[in-house]
Design a protein around this motif. Structure first.
Motif, mmCIF file in Angstrom:
data_model
loop_
_atom_site.group_PDB
_atom_site.id
_atom_site.type_symbol
_atom_site.label_atom_id
_atom_site.label_comp_id
_atom_site.label_asym_id
_atom_site.label_seq_id
_atom_site.Cartn_x
_atom_site.Cartn_y
_atom_site.Cartn_z
ATOM 1 N N ASN A 192 0.820 -1.204 0.000
ATOM 2 C CA ASN A 192 0.000 0.000 0.000
ATOM 3 C C ASN A 192 0.854 1.253 0.000
ATOM 4 O O ASN A 192 0.618 2.189 -0.757
ATOM 5 C CB ASN A 192 -0.885 0.027 1.254
ATOM 6 N N GLN A 193 1.879 1.209 0.904
ATOM 7 C CA GLN A 193 2.776 2.372 0.983
ATOM 8 C C GLN A 193 3.449 2.619 -0.352
ATOM 9 O O GLN A 193 3.513 3.732 -0.857
ATOM 10 C CB GLN A 193 3.854 2.130 2.032
ATOM 11 N N GLU A 194 3.973 1.504 -0.912
ATOM 12 C CA GLU A 194 4.674 1.597 -2.191
ATOM 13 C C GLU A 194 3.727 2.137 -3.261
ATOM 14 O O GLU A 194 4.082 2.989 -4.065
ATOM 15 C CB GLU A 194 5.203 0.206 -2.575
ATOM 16 N N HIS A 195 2.506 1.621 -3.182
ATOM 17 C CA HIS A 195 1.496 2.035 -4.136
ATOM 18 C C HIS A 195 1.229 3.539 -3.998
ATOM 19 O O HIS A 195 1.209 4.278 -4.990
ATOM 20 C CB HIS A 195 0.227 1.230 -3.840
ATOM 21 N N LEU A 196 1.084 3.963 -2.709
ATOM 22 C CA LEU A 196 0.838 5.385 -2.455
ATOM 23 C C LEU A 196 2.003 6.242 -2.943
ATOM 24 O O LEU A 196 1.825 7.276 -3.559
ATOM 25 C CB LEU A 196 0.655 5.623 -0.954
ATOM 26 N N ARG A 197 3.222 5.705 -2.633
ATOM 27 C CA ARG A 197 4.423 6.439 -3.035
ATOM 28 C C ARG A 197 4.455 6.595 -4.564
ATOM 29 O O ARG A 197 4.714 7.658 -5.093
ATOM 30 C CB ARG A 197 5.657 5.688 -2.555
ATOM 31 N N ARG A 198 4.144 5.457 -5.206
ATOM 32 C CA ARG A 198 4.150 5.524 -6.671
ATOM 33 C C ARG A 198 3.109 6.496 -7.180
ATOM 34 O O ARG A 198 3.347 7.245 -8.111
ATOM 35 C CB ARG A 198 3.868 4.135 -7.258
ATOM 36 N N LEU A 199 1.955 6.453 -6.511
ATOM 37 C CA LEU A 199 0.906 7.382 -6.933
ATOM 38 C C LEU A 199 1.380 8.820 -6.759
ATOM 39 O O LEU A 199 1.171 9.665 -7.624
ATOM 40 C CB LEU A 199 -0.351 7.167 -6.096
ATOM 41 N N GLU A 200 2.081 9.050 -5.604
ATOM 42 C CA GLU A 200 2.583 10.402 -5.362
ATOM 43 C C GLU A 200 3.598 10.797 -6.430
ATOM 44 O O GLU A 200 3.590 11.905 -6.939
ATOM 45 C CB GLU A 200 3.241 10.482 -3.987
ATOM 46 N N VAL A 201 4.498 9.814 -6.732
ATOM 47 C CA VAL A 201 5.521 10.089 -7.754
ATOM 48 C C VAL A 201 4.840 10.402 -9.080
ATOM 49 O O VAL A 201 5.152 11.381 -9.756
ATOM 50 C CB VAL A 201 6.478 8.890 -7.902
ATOM 51 N N ILE A 202 3.845 9.554 -9.397
ATOM 52 C CA ILE A 202 3.134 9.770 -10.667
ATOM 53 C C ILE A 202 2.460 11.138 -10.642
ATOM 54 O O ILE A 202 2.581 11.916 -11.580
ATOM 55 C CB ILE A 202 2.087 8.656 -10.887
#
Ligand code: ADP
Length: 729
Positions: free
Chosen positions: A185-195
């Motif tokens: 989830n964190q990674e997903h959130l991080r990726r979403l933030e990066v995106i």
């Protein structure tokens, strides 16, 4: 109940034997019961639950050796058989079972306490019966259930342990899963933030699957919103791509955008690189905008199908790009022009240099050959001199231009007299005019303020260039006029002057007028007529006018003549010095003035001392700035009237020496007039001299009249400012 009857008698009574055969059987039964491997108990149901009979196995079960011992241990009651803690529950259970049982049977389990205090578990199978003349009794079969129960308990425990273990394993699996899920989830959130971060500039972002012909919006703009009814609505990719182009893209870019967003093209491009983009135009409410579509492969490299499409505005970038392109193009053009101009210049130069050089060589050879013929040699030497002069002029022009182009554009303002300057220019060119029988006039009467602060060298050079051209491009018997007009005077002591150089010469074509100030440009008629020139004079003139913050303008009619008009603004002097009368007075007052001459070159010192003494000055010398400062420090008022200071000297240069002197405490010493006498003629040097506090900057070799004039003006100005109590500048 018939009173207490115990042991075999009671059994016998219960079994009620009728004859000897019965008695025999009764005994056998009793024996059988005694020897039964399991425990057997008979007791009264009511009262104290008195024990009627207990077999040997039951007695042993309680670790008793005799029935009597057993009876004693249990108080001879069923209540004494059962562990006190279990008793209530056991009795209640038995009563319930008997009440509900069709066959008056019950089954209970309970603990017993053995003679030595050990506790054991037993199973109790009871049977209630009513016997005539005896009463209500229980037959009970009792078996040791400790092992069974222990086994059962162990099994239960094992199962429980197993269950606990399984639960724990499950728990840890769940925990691990949760941990992983939260990491994901964190990674997903991080990726979403990066995106989100990376895509902040993108007004729309869409995800498409080409194989499935599907497109799903992630972020929509006003534009892309039109293609989707609501967020996260799937559309067919091909339909979307076409509709977008038809709805938004500028007609001239539609074919391009349709091509770059077709699945075939996307696959082809993304096979080579992970991403590509295209800039195109859209019309938004009648306004032209630049957009960029970027397509990125987010699926496998092998089979290209999943892509992300981002749209963003690039107006500013495209504008900058175009500007940048323009800058590069201009720079390239300028560079090309400069190269062309340089080539033209070099070929002109080499031609113009060769001509006088050939003459010099040729006449030198002739002079050598006819060395004894004095008349001929004199003629040749004259010609050699002329050719040398031409060569020198060419070199000087090139040097002037390179000075002007070396960004040394500072103006050194000094006190000067406009009338003197134009007169000088006129006088210097008179011989040239006379050679061609040109009427050469000067009118400087239309001025009220002659004395100004200005850069006289630049002004002199500017007027000289214009007047030289006028004389050069005017045929014999023509006319050239120089005039100066004062146009207006402003209240802040500034005045505007117009310098006009008019000729009746060959004139300039309209086409060439547009290029006349460009370097190395010469009109064809002049080059073909063989007039010597460099194409630099007017470029230098324009540079000079620009530096002085003025304006230059040309009017010309081919065949009739040209008029060059220069407009300049100067600060006027409020106390004029140099009208002819004043100058004479000033010169006469120079006699016996005491000059400190500073120069490190002994030959220079000797020559200059000679010149100055010849003019009536009293001269003292110093061979560097440091000695000059020392002499000034030790001097008293009247020891020196003026310092002539060289600039480049060992120990201390002229500028530093001036700064020291200007810093002296005694104002009578620190304000002594100082004139730079330097080999350096650059404007920056001149400027530096003024900034260091010098009164004027003259160049070597010494121009005696100019030196005299400058000394006179400087002393006069200093005297005036002393009596006036204020410095002029
Ligand atoms: P140069 O005179 O050395 O050729 P200039 O830069 O002074 O270079 O002048 C450039 C060209 O402008 C000249 O070659 C000439 O063709 C033209 N020109 C300048 N002044 C005049 C003038 N007064 N009358 C006619 N043509 C002129």
């Amino acid at each position: 109940m018939n009173g207490p009857k115990t042991g075999h008698n009671l059994i016998e009574h219960i079994l009620a034997p009728q004859d000897s055969q019965d008695i025999q059987a009764t005994h056998e039964i009793i024996n059988f019961m005694d020897e039964m491997p399991g425990g057997f108990l008979i007791y009264y149901m009511g009262g104290n639950q008195e024990i009627i009979y207990a077999n040997k196995a039951l007695v042993r079960m309680f670790q008793c050796t005799t029935l009597e011992e057993f009876r004693e241990l249990t108080g001879n009651s069923f209540q004494g058989v059962v562990h006190p803690e279990d008793l209530e529950a056991v009795e209640q259970s038995i009563m319930e079972q008997i009440t509900n049982s069709q066959y008056d049977l019950d089954y209970v389990e309970y603990r017993i306490i053995q003679k030595d205090g050990n506790i054991r578990w037993v199973e109790d199978y009871g049977h209630y019966m009513h016997i005539e003349n005896v009463g209500d009794i229980f037959y009970v079969f009792i078996g040791d259930a400790t092992e069974k129960r222990n086994l059962h308990l162990a099994e239960k425990k094992r199962l429980l342990d197993e269950k606990i273990q399984k639960e724990e394993k499950l728990k840890s699996l769940i925990e691990e899963f949760d941990k992983e899920r939260s990491l994901i989830n964190q990674e997903h959130l991080r990726r979403l933030e990066v995106i989100e971060g990376l895509s902040v500039n993108y007004e729309s972002i869409l995800y498409a699957d080409l194989d499935a012909d599907r497109i799903l919006p992630y972020r929509l703009s006003d534009r892309t919103e039109k293609q989707f009814e609501k967020k996260f609505q799937m559309r067919r990719f091909r339909w979307y791509a076409k509709d977008y182009v038809d709805t938004w893209v500028h007609p001239e870019d539609q074919a391009l955008v349709a091509k770059v967003s077709s699945p075939e093209y996307i696959r082809k491009r993304l096979a080579k690189s992970k991403t590509y983009y295209t800039n195109y135009r859209v019309i938004n409410r009648g306004e032209l905008q630049y957009l960029q579509l970027r397509i990125v492969n987010v699926g496998s490299r092998g089979r290209i199908s999943q892509i992300v499409m981002g749209y963003r505005k690039v107006d500013e970038e495209v504008r900058q790009e175009m500007e940048q392109k323009q800058i590069f193009e201009d720079a390239l053009n300028t560079a090309n022009l400069a190269i062309n101009a340089k080539n033209t210049f070099l070929s002109n130069m080499s031609h113009d240099m060769r001509t006088p050089l050939n003459a010099i060589f040729g006449y030198t050879a002739l002079a050598k050959k006819y060395i004894v013929d004095h008349g001929a040699v004199e003629d040749y030497l004259g010609k050699i001199e002329l050719a040398s002069k031409q060569l020198l002029e060419l070199i000087e022009k090139v040097l002037e231009l390179s000075w002007a182009e070396s960004n040394d554009t500072r103006i050194s303002e000094t006190e000067c007299n406009l009338s003197d300057i134009v007169q000088d220019v006129h006088e210097n060119l008179l011989p040239k005019a006379m050679e061609k029988n040109i009427t050469f006039s000067l009118d400087s009467t239309q001025m009220t303020h002659y004395d100004i602060f200005g850069d006289q060298n630049k002004l002199r050079q500017l007027l000289s260039n214009l007047a030289t051209n006028a004389l050069t491009y005017t045929e014999e018997d023509g006319q050239v006029d120089i005039s100066v007009k004062e146009l207006e005077k402003f209240p802040n002591n500034f005045a505007v002057y117009q310098f006009i150089v008019r000729d009746t010469g060959i004139g300039i074509s309209k086409d060439f007028l547009n290029h006349i100030f460009e370097p190395f440009e010469r009109e064809k008629n002049t080059t073909s007529s063989g007039i010597h020139g460099t194409g630099l004079g007017l470029t230098i003139a324009k540079n000079l006018v620009d530096m002085m913050g003025g304006d230059i303008h040309v009017d010309s009619t081919p065949g009739k003549g040209s008029t060059f008009t220069v407009t300049l603004r100067f600060r006027i002097q409020t106390h004029p010095l140099s009208s002819a009368n004043h100058t004479e007075d000033a010169f006469s007052s120079l006699l016996n003035k005491r000059i400190l001459l500073v120069d490190d070159n002994i030959a220079n010192l000797e020559i200059e001392t000679e010149i100055l003494q010849g003019m009536g000055f009293i001269v003292e010398t110093a061979i560097n700035g440091s000695i000059a400062v020392e002499k000034m420090e030790l001097s008293s008022l009247g020891d020196y009237d003026l310092i002539l200071m060289d600039i480049q000297m060992p120990v201390m240069n002229g500028w530093d020496a001036t700064k020291h002197i200007r810093g002296l405490k005694d104002p009578a010493l620190s304000r002594i007039p100082i004139i730079a006498l330097s080999a350096d003629a650059f404007d920056s040097d001149r400027q530096m001299s003024i900034e260091c506090g010098m009164d004027a900057h003259l160049t070597k070799p010494i121009d005696v009249p100019l030196l005299l004039e400058t000394i006179a003006k400087t002393l006069h100005a200093r005297k005036y400012s002393e009596t006036d109590g204020s410095k002029q500048r």
